[in-house]
Design an enzyme around this catalytic site. Sequence first.
Site, PDB file in Angstrom:
ATOM      1  N   ASP A   1      14.134  -8.287  -5.644  1.00 56.73           N
ATOM      2  CA  ASP A   1      13.867  -9.368  -4.680  1.00 56.73           C
ATOM      3  C   ASP A   1      12.427  -9.375  -4.176  1.00 56.73           C
ATOM      4  O   ASP A   1      12.032 -10.314  -3.476  1.00 56.73           O
ATOM      5  CB  ASP A   1      14.823  -9.231  -3.491  1.00 56.73           C
TER       6      ASP A   1
ATOM      7  N   HIS B   1      16.808   0.641  -2.911  1.00 55.26           N
ATOM      8  CA  HIS B   1      17.956   0.219  -3.702  1.00 55.26           C
ATOM      9  C   HIS B   1      18.985   1.340  -3.700  1.00 55.26           C
ATOM     10  O   HIS B   1      18.627   2.512  -3.716  1.00 55.26           O
ATOM     11  CB  HIS B   1      17.533  -0.078  -5.157  1.00 55.26           C
TER      12      HIS B   1
HETATM   13  C1  SDX Z   1      19.909  -6.377  -4.285  1.00 52.32           C
HETATM   14  O1  SDX Z   1      23.415  -3.182  -5.665  1.00 52.32           O
HETATM   15  C2  SDX Z   1      22.701  -3.929  -6.404  1.00 52.32           C
HETATM   16  O2  SDX Z   1      22.647  -3.748  -7.599  1.00 52.32           O
HETATM   17  C3  SDX Z   1      21.973  -5.061  -5.671  1.00 52.32           C
HETATM   18  C4  SDX Z   1      21.012  -5.900  -6.493  1.00 52.32           C
HETATM   19  C5  SDX Z   1      21.738  -6.698  -7.577  1.00 52.32           C
HETATM   20  O3  SDX Z   1      21.086  -7.078  -8.561  1.00 52.32           O
HETATM   21  O4  SDX Z   1      22.941  -7.035  -7.346  1.00 52.32           O
HETATM   22  O5  SDX Z   1      20.039  -5.054  -7.113  1.00 52.32           O
HETATM   23  C6  SDX Z   1      20.301  -6.929  -5.623  1.00 52.32           C
HETATM   24  O6  SDX Z   1      20.657  -6.494  -3.352  1.00 52.32           O
HETATM   25  C7  SDX Z   1      18.621  -5.617  -4.156  1.00 52.32           C
HETATM   26  C8  SDX Z   1      18.423  -4.997  -2.729  1.00 52.32           C
HETATM   27  C9  SDX Z   1      17.884  -6.119  -1.828  1.00 52.32           C
HETATM   28  N1  SDX Z   1      17.831  -5.672  -0.421  1.00 52.32           N
HETATM   29  C10 SDX Z   1      16.672  -5.403   0.199  1.00 52.32           C
HETATM   30  O7  SDX Z   1      15.573  -5.438  -0.353  1.00 52.32           O
HETATM   31  C11 SDX Z   1      16.829  -5.086   1.680  1.00 52.32           C
HETATM   32  C12 SDX Z   1      15.960  -3.875   2.053  1.00 52.32           C
HETATM   33  N2  SDX Z   1      16.535  -2.670   1.430  1.00 52.32           N
HETATM   34  C13 SDX Z   1      17.468  -1.912   2.210  1.00 52.32           C
HETATM   35  O8  SDX Z   1      18.183  -2.547   3.195  1.00 52.32           O
HETATM   36  C14 SDX Z   1      18.173  -0.823   1.417  1.00 52.32           C
HETATM   37  O9  SDX Z   1      17.226  -0.199   0.655  1.00 52.32           O
HETATM   38  C15 SDX Z   1      19.348  -1.205   0.538  1.00 52.32           C
HETATM   39  C16 SDX Z   1      20.382  -1.998   1.282  1.00 52.32           C
HETATM   40  C17 SDX Z   1      18.885  -2.007  -0.624  1.00 52.32           C
HETATM   41  C18 SDX Z   1      19.970   0.092   0.018  1.00 52.32           C
HETATM   42  O10 SDX Z   1      20.537   0.721   1.108  1.00 52.32           O
HETATM   43  P1  SDX Z   1      21.162   2.184   0.965  1.00 52.32           P
HETATM   44  O11 SDX Z   1      21.333   2.604  -0.440  1.00 52.32           O
HETATM   45  O12 SDX Z   1      22.343   2.233   1.864  1.00 52.32           O
HETATM   46  O13 SDX Z   1      20.012   3.096   1.478  1.00 52.32           O
HETATM   47  P2  SDX Z   1      19.946   3.697   2.895  1.00 52.32           P
HETATM   48  O14 SDX Z   1      20.092   2.600   3.901  1.00 52.32           O
HETATM   49  O15 SDX Z   1      20.923   4.817   2.948  1.00 52.32           O
HETATM   50  O16 SDX Z   1      18.444   4.206   2.938  1.00 52.32           O
HETATM   51  C19 SDX Z   1      18.138   5.537   2.673  1.00 52.32           C
HETATM   52  C20 SDX Z   1      16.951   5.821   3.593  1.00 52.32           C
HETATM   53  C21 SDX Z   1      17.249   5.542   5.066  1.00 52.32           C
HETATM   54  O17 SDX Z   1      16.375   6.352   5.826  1.00 52.32           O
HETATM   55  P3  SDX Z   1      16.898   7.785   6.386  1.00 52.32           P
HETATM   56  O18 SDX Z   1      18.201   7.515   7.138  1.00 52.32           O
HETATM   57  O19 SDX Z   1      17.097   8.648   5.156  1.00 52.32           O
HETATM   58  O20 SDX Z   1      15.796   8.257   7.293  1.00 52.32           O
HETATM   59  O21 SDX Z   1      15.873   4.927   3.259  1.00 52.32           O
HETATM   60  C22 SDX Z   1      15.599   4.078   4.373  1.00 52.32           C
HETATM   61  C23 SDX Z   1      16.814   4.116   5.268  1.00 52.32           C
HETATM   62  O22 SDX Z   1      16.443   3.842   6.617  1.00 52.32           O
HETATM   63  N3  SDX Z   1      15.371   2.743   3.816  1.00 52.32           N
HETATM   64  C24 SDX Z   1      14.430   1.904   4.217  1.00 52.32           C
HETATM   65  C25 SDX Z   1      14.543   0.795   3.376  1.00 52.32           C
HETATM   66  N4  SDX Z   1      15.550   0.965   2.514  1.00 52.32           N
HETATM   67  C26 SDX Z   1      16.071   2.175   2.799  1.00 52.32           C
HETATM   68  N5  SDX Z   1      13.495   2.003   5.195  1.00 52.32           N
HETATM   69  C27 SDX Z   1      12.665   0.948   5.327  1.00 52.32           C
HETATM   70  N6  SDX Z   1      12.693  -0.160   4.551  1.00 52.32           N
HETATM   71  C28 SDX Z   1      13.626  -0.266   3.564  1.00 52.32           C
HETATM   72  N7  SDX Z   1      13.671  -1.362   2.808  1.00 52.32           N
END
Ligand code: SDX
Length: 435
Positions: free
Chosen positions: A369, A311
């Site tokens: 989710d 998140h």
């Molecule tokens: C919602 O914003 C809100 O409030 C949203 C929400 C709401 O109520 O409105 O809470 C609802 O959208 C919840 C989120 C639902 N999405 C998912 O579950 C999809 C999977 N999660 C990711 O795509 C991700 O965690 C996000 C999109 C939710 C957050 O992305 P960020 O903040 O841009 O984080 P990031 O991509 O910069 O990740 C940081 C690191 C990265 O690795 P490094 O580059 O540091 O090596 O964490 C890794 C990412 O690759 N990472 C994941 C991951 N989420 C982040 N790796 C594997 N699986 C994951 N799910």
Amino acid sequence: MNGKTETAFELSDGASGRSSQLPVRTGTIGPAALDIAGLHKDLDVFTYDPGFAATAATESRITYIDGDAGVLLYRGYPIEQLAGKSSFMEVAYLLLLGELPTGKQLAEFTGNIRYHTMINETLLRFFNGFHHNAHPMAMVSAVVASMSAFYHDTMDIYNPRHREIFSHRIIAKIPTIAAAAHKHSLGQPFIYPRNDLDYAANVLHMLFAVPCEPYKLDPVAAEALDLLFILHADHEQNASTSTVRLAGSTGANPYAAISAGVSALWGPAHGGANEAVLAMLEQIGSVDHIPKYLAMAKDKSSHFRLMGFGHRVYKNFDPRAKIIREMCHRVLTALGRSDNPLFELALRLEEIALKDEYFVSRKLYPNVDFYSGVIYSAIGIPRSMFTVMFAIARTVGWVAHWLEMISDPAMRIGRPRQLYTGPPRREYVEVSKRR
Ligand code: SDX
């Protein structure tokens, strides 16, 4: 609004000797904000924050999140207390108007919503224009946008009474539109809302009733859906809410702004994740496949992410995920599905991932989710409708933020800047001279 400006940071440019005073705006709780409005004029520079991870785009009094502590407050009330004691209609009133309603106020509000649940019959006919296997989110976003072609009698966004009627109409009609999309996908007749049912029960009735026999409403399912609506109602400046604010800041009609929010929510990185989690759990299939998929989630070249994990704000458990996980046990047991294999798989996946250094070091926890789809499935909602359920609930948050923005005299059109890295000025070359 109320943010107080006290001290200021000074930013100096050693080369030019110029400096800029950056006032500090403090809120009620949470981080203060550096007011950078004068920065470009003083130092001819922008701030740079792709994804707005550290940017406060607005002041707001609606919802507060502490991502490190895993705290979520709606108008100051902890989500755990609202989930345990309130109803979606009461939470809707709180988010829209700022205070918990008295019994009389709640009855009046609920009545206003109840008597706006039908949609114009001509709008219902729009669904016949969609392909039978159109995704329900495509239909919902299109029909919500089309509402501005029907309800233009109350679209003066600077008229408080028009804003109030709009808020009742969209909150009341989004479930009817959502259910109509589902019925169109099934080739079944639309089911009209019933005024003797409460909000969540009406959603189930419109989704699952058929004209040939009475629909037996399951109170456990209705209670579970009402709680899921509470948990999904608002979440401060998330991507879809920010989309609604940006679209609304141009003065576009509110139905167009909400439709833009529906489209933004659809993305798998946002509200589309609940549908993607179920697909992922089914793809993983069994506990002994978990290590393979965790390895894929860590491998950047795989583009596979653990859906429902991570998140932008929560670097701790999403409090909503905790509540939904507990609810899963209760609902699955009450529905006689306590041996739900997908729920068992989700629990094991969470347990294994939260011991894995990759997830622990990045503070990746289950989000709202991760478990919600298990409950939607258990109460009979098809996977393609999971994000539509999210949109029904989040319509309340979108409307609350739109109302807060539109009624703020200081509102300005949203227009971010950029760091330009394209070609410098160059002269046009005739095609005959190009190589
Ligand atoms: C919602 O914003 C809100 O409030 C949203 C929400 C709401 O109520 O409105 O809470 C609802 O959208 C919840 C989120 C639902 N999405 C998912 O579950 C999809 C999977 N999660 C990711 O795509 C991700 O965690 C996000 C999109 C939710 C957050 O992305 P960020 O903040 O841009 O984080 P990031 O991509 O910069 O990740 C940081 C690191 C990265 O690795 P490094 O580059 O540091 O090596 O964490 C890794 C990412 O690759 N990472 C994941 C991951 N989420 C982040 N790796 C594997 N699986 C994951 N799910």
